[in-house]
Write an enzyme that holds these catalytic residues in place. Structure first.
Site, PDB file in Angstrom:
ATOM      1  N   ALA A   1      -0.795  -0.406  -4.307  1.00 38.91           N
ATOM      2  CA  ALA A   1       0.447  -0.553  -4.975  1.00 38.91           C
ATOM      3  C   ALA A   1       0.468  -1.819  -5.768  1.00 38.91           C
ATOM      4  O   ALA A   1       0.033  -2.680  -5.306  1.00 38.91           O
ATOM      5  CB  ALA A   1       1.774  -0.235  -4.178  1.00 38.91           C
TER       6      ALA A   1
ATOM      7  N   GLY B   1      -1.955   1.943  -1.201  1.00 34.14           N
ATOM      8  CA  GLY B   1      -1.620   3.094  -2.013  1.00 34.14           C
ATOM      9  C   GLY B   1      -2.734   3.927  -2.728  1.00 34.14           C
ATOM     10  O   GLY B   1      -2.676   5.141  -2.877  1.00 34.14           O
TER      11      GLY B   1
ATOM     12  N   GLU C   1      -3.973   6.057  -0.200  1.00 36.29           N
ATOM     13  CA  GLU C   1      -3.326   7.065  -0.139  1.00 36.29           C
ATOM     14  C   GLU C   1      -3.370   8.228  -1.223  1.00 36.29           C
ATOM     15  O   GLU C   1      -3.285   9.119  -0.867  1.00 36.29           O
ATOM     16  CB  GLU C   1      -1.910   6.667   0.078  1.00 36.29           C
ATOM     17  CG  GLU C   1      -1.717   5.764   1.302  1.00 36.29           C
ATOM     18  CD  GLU C   1      -0.283   5.107   1.409  1.00 36.29           C
ATOM     19  OE1 GLU C   1       0.106   4.291   0.362  1.00 36.29           O
ATOM     20  OE2 GLU C   1       0.499   5.014   2.445  1.00 36.29           O
TER      21      GLU C   1
ATOM     22  N   GLU D   1      -1.781  -2.927   4.099  1.00 32.63           N
ATOM     23  CA  GLU D   1      -0.127  -3.422   3.956  1.00 32.63           C
ATOM     24  C   GLU D   1       0.244  -4.366   5.025  1.00 32.63           C
ATOM     25  O   GLU D   1       1.090  -5.063   4.700  1.00 32.63           O
ATOM     26  CB  GLU D   1       0.592  -2.111   3.840  1.00 32.63           C
ATOM     27  CG  GLU D   1       0.264  -1.093   2.823  1.00 32.63           C
ATOM     28  CD  GLU D   1      -0.748   0.032   2.952  1.00 32.63           C
ATOM     29  OE1 GLU D   1      -1.700  -0.262   3.875  1.00 32.63           O
ATOM     30  OE2 GLU D   1      -0.845   0.897   2.377  1.00 32.63           O
TER      31      GLU D   1
HETATM   32  N1  DAK Z   1      -1.211  -5.542  -7.136  1.00 35.83           N
HETATM   33  C1  DAK Z   1      -1.181  -6.279  -7.885  1.00 35.83           C
HETATM   34  N2  DAK Z   1      -2.390  -7.011  -8.396  1.00 35.83           N
HETATM   35  C2  DAK Z   1      -3.491  -6.868  -7.962  1.00 35.83           C
HETATM   36  C3  DAK Z   1      -3.482  -5.884  -6.677  1.00 35.83           C
HETATM   37  C4  DAK Z   1      -2.414  -5.429  -6.126  1.00 35.83           C
HETATM   38  N3  DAK Z   1      -2.344  -4.446  -5.174  1.00 35.83           N
HETATM   39  N4  DAK Z   1      -4.827  -6.047  -6.244  1.00 35.83           N
HETATM   40  C5  DAK Z   1      -5.468  -6.839  -7.098  1.00 35.83           C
HETATM   41  N5  DAK Z   1      -4.642  -7.329  -7.886  1.00 35.83           N
HETATM   42  C6  DAK Z   1      -4.957  -8.229  -9.095  1.00 35.83           C
HETATM   43  C7  DAK Z   1      -5.090  -9.558  -8.815  1.00 35.83           C
HETATM   44  O1  DAK Z   1      -3.782 -10.272  -8.545  1.00 35.83           O
HETATM   45  C8  DAK Z   1      -6.008 -10.273  -9.775  1.00 35.83           C
HETATM   46  O2  DAK Z   1      -5.096 -10.611 -11.028  1.00 35.83           O
HETATM   47  P1  DAK Z   1      -4.917 -12.097 -11.650  1.00 35.83           P
HETATM   48  O3  DAK Z   1      -4.817 -12.959 -10.573  1.00 35.83           O
HETATM   49  O4  DAK Z   1      -6.409 -12.186 -12.268  1.00 35.83           O
HETATM   50  O5  DAK Z   1      -3.978 -11.971 -12.509  1.00 35.83           O
HETATM   51  C9  DAK Z   1      -6.786  -9.225 -10.170  1.00 35.83           C
HETATM   52  O6  DAK Z   1      -6.233  -7.819  -9.790  1.00 35.83           O
HETATM   53  C10 DAK Z   1      -8.130  -9.323  -9.530  1.00 35.83           C
HETATM   54  O7  DAK Z   1      -7.872  -9.522  -8.389  1.00 35.83           O
HETATM   55  P2  DAK Z   1      -8.883 -10.596  -7.426  1.00 35.83           P
HETATM   56  O8  DAK Z   1      -8.856 -11.705  -8.206  1.00 35.83           O
HETATM   57  O9  DAK Z   1      -7.942 -10.726  -6.105  1.00 35.83           O
HETATM   58  O10 DAK Z   1      -9.866  -9.917  -7.060  1.00 35.83           O
HETATM   59  P3  DAK Z   1     -11.128  -9.983  -5.819  1.00 35.83           P
HETATM   60  O11 DAK Z   1     -12.279  -9.472  -6.246  1.00 35.83           O
HETATM   61  O12 DAK Z   1     -11.078 -11.569  -5.524  1.00 35.83           O
HETATM   62  O13 DAK Z   1     -10.531  -9.247  -4.701  1.00 35.83           O
HETATM   63  C11 DAK Z   1      -9.148  -7.618  -3.605  1.00 35.83           C
HETATM   64  C12 DAK Z   1     -10.128  -7.989  -4.686  1.00 35.83           C
HETATM   65  C13 DAK Z   1      -9.023  -5.865  -3.807  1.00 35.83           C
HETATM   66  C14 DAK Z   1      -9.806  -7.771  -2.235  1.00 35.83           C
HETATM   67  C15 DAK Z   1      -7.921  -8.214  -3.639  1.00 35.83           C
HETATM   68  O14 DAK Z   1      -7.261  -8.300  -5.140  1.00 35.83           O
HETATM   69  C16 DAK Z   1      -6.734  -7.750  -2.804  1.00 35.83           C
HETATM   70  O15 DAK Z   1      -6.989  -7.937  -1.533  1.00 35.83           O
HETATM   71  N6  DAK Z   1      -5.949  -7.044  -3.493  1.00 35.83           N
HETATM   72  C17 DAK Z   1      -4.687  -6.528  -2.592  1.00 35.83           C
HETATM   73  C18 DAK Z   1      -5.022  -5.419  -1.929  1.00 35.83           C
HETATM   74  C19 DAK Z   1      -3.750  -4.968  -0.926  1.00 35.83           C
HETATM   75  O16 DAK Z   1      -3.154  -5.620  -0.538  1.00 35.83           O
HETATM   76  N7  DAK Z   1      -3.494  -3.574  -1.175  1.00 35.83           N
HETATM   77  C20 DAK Z   1      -2.327  -2.837  -0.695  1.00 35.83           C
HETATM   78  C21 DAK Z   1      -1.027  -3.197  -1.510  1.00 35.83           C
HETATM   79  S1  DAK Z   1       0.375  -2.661  -0.789  1.00 35.83           S
HETATM   80  C22 DAK Z   1       5.120   3.306  -1.127  1.00 35.83           C
HETATM   81  C23 DAK Z   1       4.163   3.971  -1.716  1.00 35.83           C
HETATM   82  C24 DAK Z   1       3.059   3.249  -1.607  1.00 35.83           C
HETATM   83  C25 DAK Z   1       2.911   1.802  -1.178  1.00 35.83           C
HETATM   84  C26 DAK Z   1       4.207   1.326  -0.862  1.00 35.83           C
HETATM   85  C27 DAK Z   1       5.360   2.073  -0.884  1.00 35.83           C
HETATM   86  N8  DAK Z   1       6.280   4.340  -1.322  1.00 35.83           N
HETATM   87  C28 DAK Z   1       6.076   5.791  -1.954  1.00 35.83           C
HETATM   88  C29 DAK Z   1       7.643   3.761  -0.760  1.00 35.83           C
HETATM   89  C30 DAK Z   1       1.655   0.874  -1.309  1.00 35.83           C
HETATM   90  C31 DAK Z   1       1.412  -0.131  -0.791  1.00 35.83           C
HETATM   91  C32 DAK Z   1       0.506  -0.826  -1.264  1.00 35.83           C
HETATM   92  O17 DAK Z   1      -0.649  -0.086  -1.555  1.00 35.83           O
END
Ligand code: DAK
Length: 258
Positions: free
Chosen positions: A65, A109, A112, A132
């Protein structure tokens, strides 16, 4: 219909829906989730679609997400907005088969969403995870429930508690993924799989989907009864007559979804 966050193409009875936010690794924001719900509903209603393929880019199916969109939200906002709840339910209620073609990051997400599909075909570069916990939250779109059903409690706990990523070989070994292909071949192979399903009776495909999904929702006895009733019902279809006649006449069946 044109979308801002998706590229949708329908060809040879397959609706290919590609998540398209490359600058954010296809992070799921509200707009994307709304457009995706609308695209899968349209595909479900479209007589020219028999299978839906959901994919991202080679680098990311979806990295979760959109953290930028969520970061400042309050409990009251996410509760009243029912963040992603409606869209996830719409995707989960699609009656035609959905294949997730996953390459690169498939996190939070994104993982999921892949698990909301009917089965996952991955490239050898895919990385699955529920990170998360690193953001001070828990999965919110089925991760704790569906991943546990796919891979069992121990591995699910490991994934959710450590936030580690799982490579596609491990994902295949533990049943999260049905098959793995080299990244360069992924979409060709997925389209071949989709074409195989296109050839079947849509009545049978939809019935299979209902029966298999029932296995995750009910007791074995209820599930067996449900399956038997559906099996009996298939004898009311022309496609059952055609399928069996074709077998006996040693020819390919011509299903008409009747
Ligand atoms: N959100 C927003 N931007 C993201 C992102 C994300 N999840 N993942 C990557 N990006 C963006 C980065 O910010 C970066 O943007 P700029 O800084 O260039 O503007 C760009 O994508 C490239 O990312 P990186 O520079 O970080 O790329 P790397 O290759 O170095 O790293 C990575 C890739 C996937 C390991 C890293 O980006 C990362 O750790 N991303 C976050 C992964 C994460 O934590 N995902 C879980 C998010 S929480 C719900 C339903 C669903 C959910 C919640 C509630 N309800 C029904 C209530 C879900 C929650 C989640 O998914």
């Amino acid at each position: 219909m044109a979308y801002d966050t998706l590229i949708v193409e329908v060809e040879d009875y397959v609706s290919l829906i590609r998540l398209n936010r490359p600058d954010a690794l296809n992070a799921l924001n509200s707009k994307l989730m709304k457009e995706l719900a609308s695209a899968v509903q349209a595909a479900d209603r479209d007589d020219n679609v028999r299978v839906i393929v959901l994919t991202g880019s080679e680098k990311a199916f979806a990295a979760g997400a959109d953290v930028k969109e969520m970061a400042e939200k309050t409990f009251t906002e996410v509760y009243f907005d029912n963040l992603f709840g409606v869209e996830a339910e719409i995707i989960g209620q699609v009656r035609k088969p959905i294949i997730a073609a996953v390459s690169g990051y498939c996190l939070g997400g994104g993982c999921e969403l892949a698990m909301l599909s009917d089965f996952i075909i991955a490239s050898d570069t895919a990385k699955f995870g529920q990170p998360e916990i690193n953001l001070g939250i828990v999965a919110g779109m089925g991760g704790t429930q569906r991943l546990t059903r796919f891979v069992g409690k121990s591995k699910s706990m490991d994934m959710h508690l450590t936030g580690r990523f799982m490579e596609s070989a491990e994902a295949e070994r533990c049943g999260l993924v049905s098959r793995v292909f080299p990244a360069k071949d992924l979409m060709t192979e997925v389209m071949k799989i989709a074409d195989k399903i296109v050839e079947k009776s849509l009545l049978s495909s939809m019935a299979v989907k209902e029966c298999v999904n029932r296995a995750q929702e009910t007791t074995l006895a209820e599930g067996l009864l449900f399956e038997r009733r559906v099996f009996h019902a298939m004898f009311a279809t022309e496609d059952q007559k055609e399928g069996m006649a074709a077998f006996l006449e040693k020819r390919q069946p011509q299903f008409r979804d009747k």
